[in-house]
Design a protein around this motif. Structure first.
Motif, PDB file in Angstrom:
ATOM      1  N   UNK A   1       0.672  -1.619  -0.192  1.00 36.16           N
ATOM      2  CA  UNK A   1      -0.123   0.007   0.113  1.00 36.16           C
ATOM      3  C   UNK A   1       1.219   1.001   0.192  1.00 36.16           C
ATOM      4  N   UNK A   2       0.407   2.385  -0.556  1.00 42.16           N
ATOM      5  CA  UNK A   2       0.793   3.349  -0.151  1.00 42.16           C
ATOM      6  C   UNK A   2       1.355   4.067   1.220  1.00 42.16           C
ATOM      7  N   UNK A   3       0.505   4.421   1.464  1.00 40.70           N
ATOM      8  CA  UNK A   3       1.143   5.246   3.175  1.00 40.70           C
ATOM      9  C   UNK A   3       0.739   4.321   4.412  1.00 40.70           C
ATOM     10  N   UNK A   4       1.536   4.437   4.818  1.00 41.11           N
ATOM     11  CA  UNK A   4       1.839   4.191   6.297  1.00 41.11           C
ATOM     12  C   UNK A   4       0.448   3.104   6.816  1.00 41.11           C
ATOM     13  N   UNK A   5       0.733   2.161   7.671  1.00 42.67           N
ATOM     14  CA  UNK A   5      -0.698   1.857   8.042  1.00 42.67           C
ATOM     15  C   UNK A   5      -0.737   2.014   9.470  1.00 42.67           C
ATOM     16  N   UNK A   6       0.390   2.518  10.354  1.00 42.15           N
ATOM     17  CA  UNK A   6       0.143   3.534  11.502  1.00 42.15           C
ATOM     18  C   UNK A   6      -0.019   4.919  11.671  1.00 42.15           C
ATOM     19  N   UNK A   7      -0.377   6.028  12.615  1.00 49.52           N
ATOM     20  CA  UNK A   7      -0.113   6.845  11.974  1.00 49.52           C
ATOM     21  C   UNK A   7       1.245   7.793  12.737  1.00 49.52           C
ATOM     22  N   UNK A   8       1.761   9.091  12.131  1.00 48.69           N
ATOM     23  CA  UNK A   8       2.959   9.485  12.335  1.00 48.69           C
ATOM     24  C   UNK A   8       4.131   8.887  13.021  1.00 48.69           C
ATOM     25  N   UNK A   9       4.525   8.556  11.383  1.00 54.59           N
ATOM     26  CA  UNK A   9       6.195   8.036  11.125  1.00 54.59           C
ATOM     27  C   UNK A   9       6.752   9.457  10.686  1.00 54.59           C
ATOM     28  N   UNK A  10       8.256   9.290  11.307  1.00 52.95           N
ATOM     29  CA  UNK A  10       8.756  10.303  11.398  1.00 52.95           C
ATOM     30  C   UNK A  10       9.441  10.110   9.659  1.00 52.95           C
ATOM     31  N   UNK A  11       9.193  11.317   8.788  1.00 50.94           N
ATOM     32  CA  UNK A  11       9.942  11.104   7.891  1.00 50.94           C
ATOM     33  C   UNK A  11      10.992  10.676   6.907  1.00 50.94           C
ATOM     34  N   UNK A  12      12.460  10.815   7.577  1.00 50.03           N
ATOM     35  CA  UNK A  12      13.842   9.549   7.519  1.00 50.03           C
ATOM     36  C   UNK A  12      13.482   8.162   7.651  1.00 50.03           C
ATOM     37  N   UNK A  13      12.258   8.233   8.566  1.00 46.62           N
ATOM     38  CA  UNK A  13      11.749   6.263   8.387  1.00 46.62           C
ATOM     39  C   UNK A  13      11.315   5.813   7.187  1.00 46.62           C
ATOM     40  N   UNK A  14      10.437   7.288   6.816  1.00 45.10           N
ATOM     41  CA  UNK A  14       8.489   6.773   5.642  1.00 45.10           C
ATOM     42  C   UNK A  14      10.045   7.031   4.389  1.00 45.10           C
ATOM     43  N   UNK A  15      10.545   7.598   4.531  1.00 46.47           N
ATOM     44  CA  UNK A  15      11.329   8.008   2.849  1.00 46.47           C
ATOM     45  C   UNK A  15      11.761   6.812   2.148  1.00 46.47           C
ATOM     46  N   UNK A  16      12.330   6.341   2.344  1.00 45.86           N
ATOM     47  CA  UNK A  16      12.570   4.406   1.608  1.00 45.86           C
ATOM     48  C   UNK A  16      11.681   3.363   1.900  1.00 45.86           C
ATOM     49  N   UNK A  17      11.155   3.608   3.081  1.00 46.29           N
ATOM     50  CA  UNK A  17      10.096   2.082   3.469  1.00 46.29           C
ATOM     51  C   UNK A  17       9.029   2.010   2.281  1.00 46.29           C
ATOM     52  N   UNK A  18       8.390   0.481   2.231  1.00 45.23           N
ATOM     53  CA  UNK A  18       7.761  -0.085   1.554  1.00 45.23           C
ATOM     54  C   UNK A  18       7.002  -0.486   1.887  1.00 45.23           C
ATOM     55  N   UNK A  19       5.513   0.542   2.479  1.00 46.90           N
ATOM     56  CA  UNK A  19       4.595   0.099   2.619  1.00 46.90           C
ATOM     57  C   UNK A  19       3.623  -1.579   2.830  1.00 46.90           C
ATOM     58  N   UNK A  20       3.290  -1.856   3.593  1.00 47.81           N
ATOM     59  CA  UNK A  20       1.974  -3.188   3.578  1.00 47.81           C
ATOM     60  C   UNK A  20       1.207  -3.357   4.891  1.00 47.81           C
ATOM     61  N   UNK A  21       0.285  -3.343   4.045  1.00 43.21           N
ATOM     62  CA  UNK A  21      -0.920  -3.845   5.050  1.00 43.21           C
ATOM     63  C   UNK A  21      -0.435  -4.703   6.656  1.00 43.21           C
ATOM     64  N   UNK A  22      -0.827  -4.942   7.295  1.00 38.89           N
ATOM     65  CA  UNK A  22      -0.171  -5.432   8.496  1.00 38.89           C
ATOM     66  C   UNK A  22      -1.539  -6.958   8.959  1.00 38.89           C
ATOM     67  N   UNK A  23      -1.067  -7.560   8.218  1.00 39.91           N
ATOM     68  CA  UNK A  23      -1.869  -8.973   8.109  1.00 39.91           C
ATOM     69  C   UNK A  23      -1.161 -10.123   8.190  1.00 39.91           C
ATOM     70  N   UNK A  24       0.154 -10.179   8.794  1.00 37.19           N
ATOM     71  CA  UNK A  24       1.167 -11.269   8.155  1.00 37.19           C
ATOM     72  C   UNK A  24       1.877 -11.318   9.946  1.00 37.19           C
TER      73      UNK A  24
END
Length: 68
Positions: A33-56
């Motif tokens: 998914x495009x957006x983090x599944x949790x709120x308030x992720x710091x930009x320095x951590x979100x920059x290169x992240x690939x987000x997934x739905x928390x189903x696993x």
């Protein structure tokens, strides 16, 4: 994983690591998914992240730092 460090490019451990990562990518790709599944992720951590739905659920244990 089968060992903590693979020193040879032809190591069976290195092959296993790539196989495991490929398997993980195959399982997570449909959950992307495009957006983090949790709120308030710091930009320095979100920059290169690939987000997934928390189903696993996974368990990760730190054993040691390895040299590059």
């Amino acid at each position: 994983m089968c060992c903590t460090a693979a020193t040879s490019r032809r190591s069976p451990c290195r092959y296993r690591l790539h196989r495991d990562l490929d398997d993980l990518a195959e399982r997570l790709t449909p959950l992307r998914q495009d957006d983090p599944p949790v709120p308030d992720v710091p930009p320095q951590h979100a920059r290169d992240a690939r987000w997934v739905r928390p189903e696993r659920v996974g368990e990760v244990a730190f054993t040691e730092w390895t040299r590059r």
